[in-house]
Write an enzyme that holds these catalytic residues in place. Structure first.
Site, PDB file in Angstrom:
ATOM      1  N   PRO A 258      29.528   1.954   3.537  1.00 15.29           N
ATOM      2  CA  PRO A 258      30.645   2.879   3.768  1.00 15.29           C
ATOM      3  C   PRO A 258      30.238   4.165   4.494  1.00 15.29           C
ATOM      4  CG  PRO A 258      29.946   3.006   1.497  1.00 15.29           C
ATOM      5  CD  PRO A 258      29.127   1.920   2.136  1.00 15.29           C
ATOM      6  N   CYS A 259      29.883   4.034   5.753  1.00 16.14           N
ATOM      7  CA  CYS A 259      29.464   5.190   6.549  1.00 16.14           C
ATOM      8  C   CYS A 259      30.580   6.219   6.680  1.00 16.14           C
ATOM      9  CB  CYS A 259      28.945   4.746   7.911  1.00 16.14           C
ATOM     10  SG  CYS A 259      30.045   3.649   8.812  1.00 16.14           S
TER      11      CYS A 259
END
Length: 183
Positions: A138-139
């Site tokens: 989940p950048c």
């Protein structure tokens, strides 16, 4: 998984895609302006892969990603990702980023500190810019100092990042919550 390929699938934010190989998921592709643009992006990122029926593990991942993009809580920690071509530093960044809970954020500096070098915030940002698994890694949960959004390398850029954070409820407060300090 013994086969390779990619599949497009519809989500609440548009048509996404997943690519896989024998060792696991090799990448995810967030929505483009059109299916044609998505296919062109997939061909650039994953040359040699063709459209295919996803194997059961990938089909299950697609269902979970669709649910996540409708607001369901998912952490995707159990999904098999093919990291055989991923450098060690990037793997460390992805491991720490994957640990940020939905609805929370961390700064690039905090992720750098968690991997042992708080001076590597820029390198963390570069590794996340190369992230082949947005959403699963989940950048979008990683921000600049003091919650500044900065850029986002996925299609749609910053607007996509904000949409993902909104889906997770991370934009409810005026300032973004930060992931806890290094342990």
């Amino acid at each position: 998984m013994t086969q390779s390929g990619f599949a497009l699938f519809d989500t609440a934010i548009g048509a996404c895609a997943v690519a896989w190989g024998p060792a696991g998921i090799v990448g995810l592709h967030l929505p483009e302006a059109s299916e044609r643009a998505a296919l062109a992006g997939l061909e650039r990122r994953f040359p040699g892969l063709g459209r295919a029926e996803p194997p059961p593990a990938v089909a299950a991942a697609i269902v979970r990603i669709e649910a996540f993009l409708r607001g369901a809580r998912e952490d995707f920690a159990d999904l098999a990702l093919d990291m055989t071509k991923t450098p060690d530093f990037d793997r460390a960044v992805y491991r720490e980023t994957r640990a940020i809970p939905a609805g929370s954020t961390a700064t690039y500096g905090a992720v750098a500190a968690r991997i042992g070098d708080s001076g590597q915030a820029r390198a963390v940002g570069q590794a996340l810019g190369r992230n082949p698994w947005p959403i699963v890694i989940p950048c979008h949960r990683v921000t600049g100092a003091e919650g500044r959004m900065g850029g986002f390398s996925a299609p749609g850029g910053r607007a996509t990042k904000l949409k993902l954070l909104e889906i997770e409820g991370a934009l409810a407060a005026e300032t973004l919550p930060l992931f806890g300090p290094p342990s």
